[in-house]
Write an enzyme that holds these catalytic residues in place. Sequence first.
Site, short mmCIF file in Angstrom:
data_model
loop_
_atom_site.label_atom_id
_atom_site.label_comp_id
_atom_site.label_asym_id
_atom_site.label_seq_id
_atom_site.Cartn_x
_atom_site.Cartn_y
_atom_site.Cartn_z
N SER A 61 -36.86 -33.52 75.51
CA SER A 61 -35.42 -33.69 75.28
C SER A 61 -34.63 -33.39 76.55
O SER A 61 -33.64 -34.06 76.84
CB SER A 61 -34.97 -32.76 74.15
OG SER A 61 -35.70 -33.03 72.97
N LYS A 94 -44.94 -27.86 68.89
CA LYS A 94 -43.84 -27.18 69.56
C LYS A 94 -42.76 -26.91 68.52
O LYS A 94 -42.29 -27.84 67.86
CB LYS A 94 -43.27 -28.02 70.70
CG LYS A 94 -42.05 -27.36 71.35
CD LYS A 94 -41.34 -28.27 72.33
CE LYS A 94 -40.11 -27.55 72.90
NZ LYS A 94 -39.30 -28.41 73.79
#
Length: 308
Positions: free
Chosen positions: A49, A173
């Site tokens: 991201s 994650k």
Amino acid sequence: MPAAVPPSGIYVPAVLFFKANEDFDVPAIKSHVLRLAQGGVTGIVVQGSNGEAQHLSHDERKEAISLTRKTLDENGFQNVVIIAGCGAQSARETKELCVDAKDAGAAFVLVLTPSVWPGDMTKDNIIRYHREVADYSPLPYMVYNFPTVTAGIDLDSDIILTLSEHPNIVGTKLSCGNVGKLHRITSVKPPSEFCTLAGVSEVLLQGLLSGSAGAIAALPNLVPKLHMKMYALYQAGKIDEAMKIQAQLGQGDWATRKAGGVGAMKALISKHFGYGEIHVRRPLMSVAQLSGTSVDKLEELIASEKML
């Protein structure tokens, strides 16, 4: 036979530098990769991201991976692992990105749950999607849970543990920051079997004490050495000393969000480490003026980093 599990340690979703025209700033990208590797990180996530993955074309994604791998290899960092973010809104496109990642030099893929149609993403459909893509992926597969960027879809520990039974799904994650969820997973699946990584620095040590394999976190873009020092103290059993650094990292995580996220990190790197410019791709906002208590806190961390 189950696929290989990522090594335990600290991974960083590298920010990606652009010129004013939004083309890749290749020298700055290489300088950043090299500084992270010199800081001792276990691996680099390309197209996370923080790397503005959603703003990149397929060709740009491949270029970012290959450029990272080439930079590491040319500078003696062949041991630094590359994880490639490969999430897309369809199984078909995600499969293509997984194949591209292998061709470009990644070792693992990290995949978000699609979120355009959140009402359709039932527990069964989430499991079906990740299993289907993991079946196809030529690289070991990690499940990425980040409710902030997936319309609030938050995978619970039952879903992740179910997915962990797939022979090609090797880790997760948890950017949700839920230490209870993390601990439920690690109490069933130790890091030698399944790589459970915290997704934020503010719970790095808490996650390690709960059995995690480490973290994939944005803050090491600014202070990789400080993270590695804390990790080394944890490994040496010096928990009280590690907790003092953890307190700094928790403050730094919060300050980064308040200062402007990706844009603020690029501005701070440009100011303090001498490479890169502040440009981001829309709709993200550049941070042209660094000021305020949040920036002061981050600059204190950077000062500590430079002393290591």
